[in-house]
Scaffold this motif. Structure first.
Motif, PDB file in Angstrom:
ATOM      1  N   MET A 418       0.833  -1.199   0.000  1.00  0.00           N
ATOM      2  CA  MET A 418       0.000   0.000   0.000  1.00  0.00           C
ATOM      3  C   MET A 418       0.874   1.259   0.000  1.00  0.00           C
ATOM      4  O   MET A 418       0.453   2.316  -0.467  1.00  0.00           O
ATOM      5  N   GLY A 419       2.084   1.148   0.536  1.00  0.00           N
ATOM      6  CA  GLY A 419       2.996   2.285   0.596  1.00  0.00           C
ATOM      7  C   GLY A 419       3.824   2.222   1.866  1.00  0.00           C
ATOM      8  O   GLY A 419       3.704   1.287   2.668  1.00  0.00           O
ATOM      9  N   TYR A 420       4.691   3.236   2.054  1.00  0.00           N
ATOM     10  CA  TYR A 420       5.493   3.335   3.277  1.00  0.00           C
ATOM     11  C   TYR A 420       4.745   4.189   4.298  1.00  0.00           C
ATOM     12  O   TYR A 420       4.214   5.253   3.968  1.00  0.00           O
ATOM     13  N   TYR A 421       4.721   3.725   5.543  1.00  0.00           N
ATOM     14  CA  TYR A 421       3.976   4.419   6.588  1.00  0.00           C
ATOM     15  C   TYR A 421       4.576   5.797   6.862  1.00  0.00           C
ATOM     16  O   TYR A 421       5.769   5.931   7.161  1.00  0.00           O
ATOM     17  N   THR A 427       7.145   6.666  -1.026  1.00  0.00           N
ATOM     18  CA  THR A 427       6.219   5.762  -1.716  1.00  0.00           C
ATOM     19  C   THR A 427       6.108   6.126  -3.185  1.00  0.00           C
ATOM     20  O   THR A 427       6.157   5.247  -4.060  1.00  0.00           O
ATOM     21  N   VAL A 428       5.965   7.422  -3.475  1.00  0.00           N
ATOM     22  CA  VAL A 428       5.839   7.885  -4.863  1.00  0.00           C
ATOM     23  C   VAL A 428       7.094   7.576  -5.666  1.00  0.00           C
ATOM     24  O   VAL A 428       7.025   7.231  -6.854  1.00  0.00           O
ATOM     25  N   ARG A 429       8.264   7.660  -5.014  1.00  0.00           N
ATOM     26  CA  ARG A 429       9.520   7.353  -5.721  1.00  0.00           C
ATOM     27  C   ARG A 429       9.665   5.856  -5.995  1.00  0.00           C
ATOM     28  O   ARG A 429      10.303   5.457  -6.972  1.00  0.00           O
ATOM     29  N   GLY A 434       1.958   2.154 -10.522  1.00  0.00           N
ATOM     30  CA  GLY A 434       1.660   0.778 -10.138  1.00  0.00           C
ATOM     31  C   GLY A 434       2.847  -0.165 -10.212  1.00  0.00           C
ATOM     32  O   GLY A 434       2.750  -1.312  -9.774  1.00  0.00           O
ATOM     33  N   TRP A 435       3.975   0.294 -10.775  1.00  0.00           N
ATOM     34  CA  TRP A 435       5.169  -0.552 -10.906  1.00  0.00           C
ATOM     35  C   TRP A 435       6.117  -0.301  -9.740  1.00  0.00           C
ATOM     36  O   TRP A 435       6.567   0.822  -9.517  1.00  0.00           O
TER      37      TRP A 435
END
Length: 665
Positions: A418-421, A427-429, A434-435
């Motif tokens: 889901m991403g980094y807390y 997260t965007v980097r 989606g990859w």
């Protein structure tokens, strides 16, 4: 057809309904094994969940587990998840400061802790922490602390409610925040949903068939998502039995007691097993060595037929030979693992192809896989029906992969995090359209199998412009029975060098067999320089000249987890090693002769007391005690022995055995 579960509790509930009376977990307590069935396990989870709810744990509450493997870990994990809360696993080996940092970053409100020692190590608990639940029974006076048993009693007193909220959870709900091991930087909290983990559990079983008939031995830390997914959630989904090892040091003994069908390990475990077999064969008689070589050749011939595909059956005569080889030789190796082992799963780092090929040859296939925490964690795995040593297998069903122009592996699929807390920029980097950018350099062959070259950040760039991937070279060196650990260095240097940690246990036996005279481990290390150089030359012969270590230094102490030199998955933190041995590395590139042996920081030890690793129990009993030059007294004993009846009988027996081997094989 059974519908897919919508959360991890529903996954377990399906298993409880199918196999209520089957043993779910086994563990050793007071010298004997205890067990609970799936029905009993479900009730224990409910009791602890109710206890947590009384402590204020609710949806999205962060609960940390700081504990060794055991039934308490599994019960705690599922109980937390059942409330819609979030499990935050933390390695119990971390320092108090590291644990506090993770607790603060994760906003944890409750901590489930193994013992008073761990609780003492943390000392000042973050203000957000409301309760500390102590698993081990001990007197510990602290206003935050409550014992696990007392919590269970409180939960048991609550009214029995079959549906206590877990059925409202969906695949998109956050299940856990797992902090990465941090080989290249500070740990980051990876957010994984119920759906992320379920997708991994469901798709892994396409390549690794596991059923309710399987028993797995759990000894890798559950704090790592690899063991938690492959060693906990997958068996619970299939209805298998999880047996917990007492500790990493007792795995060999527990294998014989539990007799599992599956184990999950890191490459170092399988490399150590391989080295022990080779060491045992080296100590055996010429006849047994000859028998072993024959058995391996038969196994390799059979393997070549198998690898041609289903349309190429193994010839009957070859299959008969293989069955004889299995009975006479391979069965002895199987017995050391309990006798029931059918599959071994390797992850966390590259496994040397020779090690993989050996175990496949003797009928103990190692399924090497690849993944990362950000992918829950499995990305690819060797399918059991077609193993390719030297690769990490094919991507799981539903997982897409592709390579960038510079060879970096990108991954897309339902198991991507889901991403980094609390780190949206990171997260965007990391996840773009989606990859997932893995940071690993990889290759994809014609059959779609992946080969991981190395971490993009780990590549050694020589001053000559050449790029060297250290992992394959280090893996090759570590496959030697004389080498325990190896680290390649040389960034911005003209060539690569190596830091070598010998396996002193094996070296000691080799030295005694060959009559070497030494008093300390340091003396043994100096005597072994030529032997180690020969191993380096042999094992790196197939690499390009610029990838082979030109010089090496011998380290007298191994890299350890306690000193922060290893990640929890036992990979050497290269940056830490380079900092610690900076002067040693500089000396390797100077014009002056470098220090060849780097002493340990502690006191010199007796060479017969090896620094690490279990004692090797030979698969075949050695027939002699070495080849050292004889003393006059020994010569007299030898002459008398020649005329003894036992020797004459032994010679005749050897001749008869040789004739039988010749006729049979």
């Amino acid at each position: 057809m059974q519908q897919k579960p919508q959360n991890l509790l529903e996954m377990l509930h399906f298993t409880v309904k199918r196999h209520p009376n089957k043993k779910a977990v086994l563990w050793k307590e007071d010298g004997r094994y205890r067990s609970v069935s799936y029905f009993e396990l479900w009730d224990l989870i409910r009791q602890f969940a109710f206890a947590l709810r009384q402590m204020g744990v609710q949806r999205n509450t962060k609960v940390a587990i700081i504990s060794e493997n055991g039934p308490h870990w599994l019960i705690s994990d599922f109980a937390v998840l059942s409330l819609g809360a979030v499990t935050v696993p933390i390695y119990p080996s971390l320092t108090g400061k590291q644990i506090r940092t993770i607790l603060q970053n994760a906003d944890a409100e409750v901590a489930i802790v193994q013992n008073p020692e761990t609780a003492e190590r943390v000392k000042n608990w973050p203000e957000r922490i409301k309760k500390v639940i102590l698993i081990e029974q001990a007197v510990f006076d602290h206003p935050l602390v409550i014992s696990f048993r007392k919590a269970m009693d409180q939960g048991k007193a609550s009214p029995i409610i079959d549906r206590w909220g877990w059925q409202t959870l969906g695949r998109n709900d956050l299940a856990t925040i797992v902090y990465t091991s941090g080989t290249t930087g500070e740990p980051k909290g990876v957010m994984l949903s119920h759906g992320n983990i379920l997708a991994n559990v469901e798709n892994v079983q396409h390549f690794v068939p596991i059923s309710h008939r399987d028993t797995s031995l759990s000894f890798l830390p559950l704090s790592h998502i690899f063991e938690r997914t492959a060693g906990q959630f997958v068996p619970m989904s299939a209805g298998g039995t999880i047996a917990y090892a007492e500790s990493p040091d007792t795995v060999a003994q527990n294998l014989l007691e539990i007799r599992p069908t599956l184990i999950t390990g890191v490459p170092r475990l399988f490399e150590k097993m391989y080295a022990q077999v080779m060491e045992s064969i080296e100590q055996s008689s010429p006849l047994k060595k000859r028998l072993f070589r024959w058995a391996i050749k038969v196994g390799e011939d059979r393997l070549r037929h198998i690898n041609q595909g289903s349309g190429w059956p193994v010839p009957l005569e070859l299959e008969k030979k293989y069955l004889r080889a299995k009975q006479l030789v391979f069965s002895k190796i199987h017995e050391k693992t309990g006798g029931n082992l059918r599959l071994m799963i390797s992850g966390g780092a590259p496994l040397h192809p020779d090690v993989s090929r050996f175990f496949f040859t003797i009928g103990l296939p190692v399924l090497e896989g690849y993944g990362m925490t950000e992918c829950s964690p499995v990305i690819a795995c060797n399918p059991v029906h077609y193993i390719k040593p030297g690769t990490v297998g094919r991507p799981l069903p539903g997982t897409e992969v592709k390579l960038t122009d510079d060879g970096e592996l990108l991954v897309k699929g339902p198991s991507v995090m889901m991403g980094y807390y609390k780190q949206p920029e990171e997260t965007v980097r990391t996840v773009v359209n989606g990859w997932l950018h893995t940071g690993d350099i990889a290759q994809i062959d014609g059959d779609g199998y992946l080969r991981i070259v190395d971490r993009k950040k780990n590549l050694i760039v020589l001053s000559t412009g050449k790029n060297v991937a250290p992992q394959p070279v280090e893996s090759a060196l570590a496959s030697s029975r004389f080498i325990q650990q190896a680290v390649l260095v040389g960034n911005n240097r003209p060539y690569v060098c190596a830091l070598i940690v010998p396996d002193f246990e094996t070296l000691t036996r080799h030295a005694q067999k060959n009559g070497w005279t030494f008093k300390t481990q340091e003396e043994l290390a100096r005597l072994s320089r030529q032997l180690l150089q020969g191993e380096i030359d042999r094992l790196t012969a197939e690499f390009a000249p610029f990838e082979r270590p030109k010089k090496f230094s011998v380290l007298m102490e191994p890299f350890t987890l306690e000193k922060g030199e290893l990640t929890p998955t036992l990979k050497v933190r290269t940056g830490v090693a380079e900092k610690k041995y900076g002067e040693v590395i500089d000396a390797l590139y100077s014009d002056e002769k470098p220090e060849e042996i780097i002493p340990a920081t502690g006191k010199e030890t007796d060479p017969s007391k090896a620094p690490e690793g279990p004692t090797v129990v030979p698969l075949f009993q050695p027939s002699d005690q070495g080849e050292a030059s004889e003393s006059p007294k020994r010569s007299i004993r030898w002459k008398r022995a020649v005329l003894s009846r036992q020797v004459v009988i032994g010679i005749l027996t050897g001749i008869l055995a040789g004739i039988m081997v010749h006729v049979l094989f």
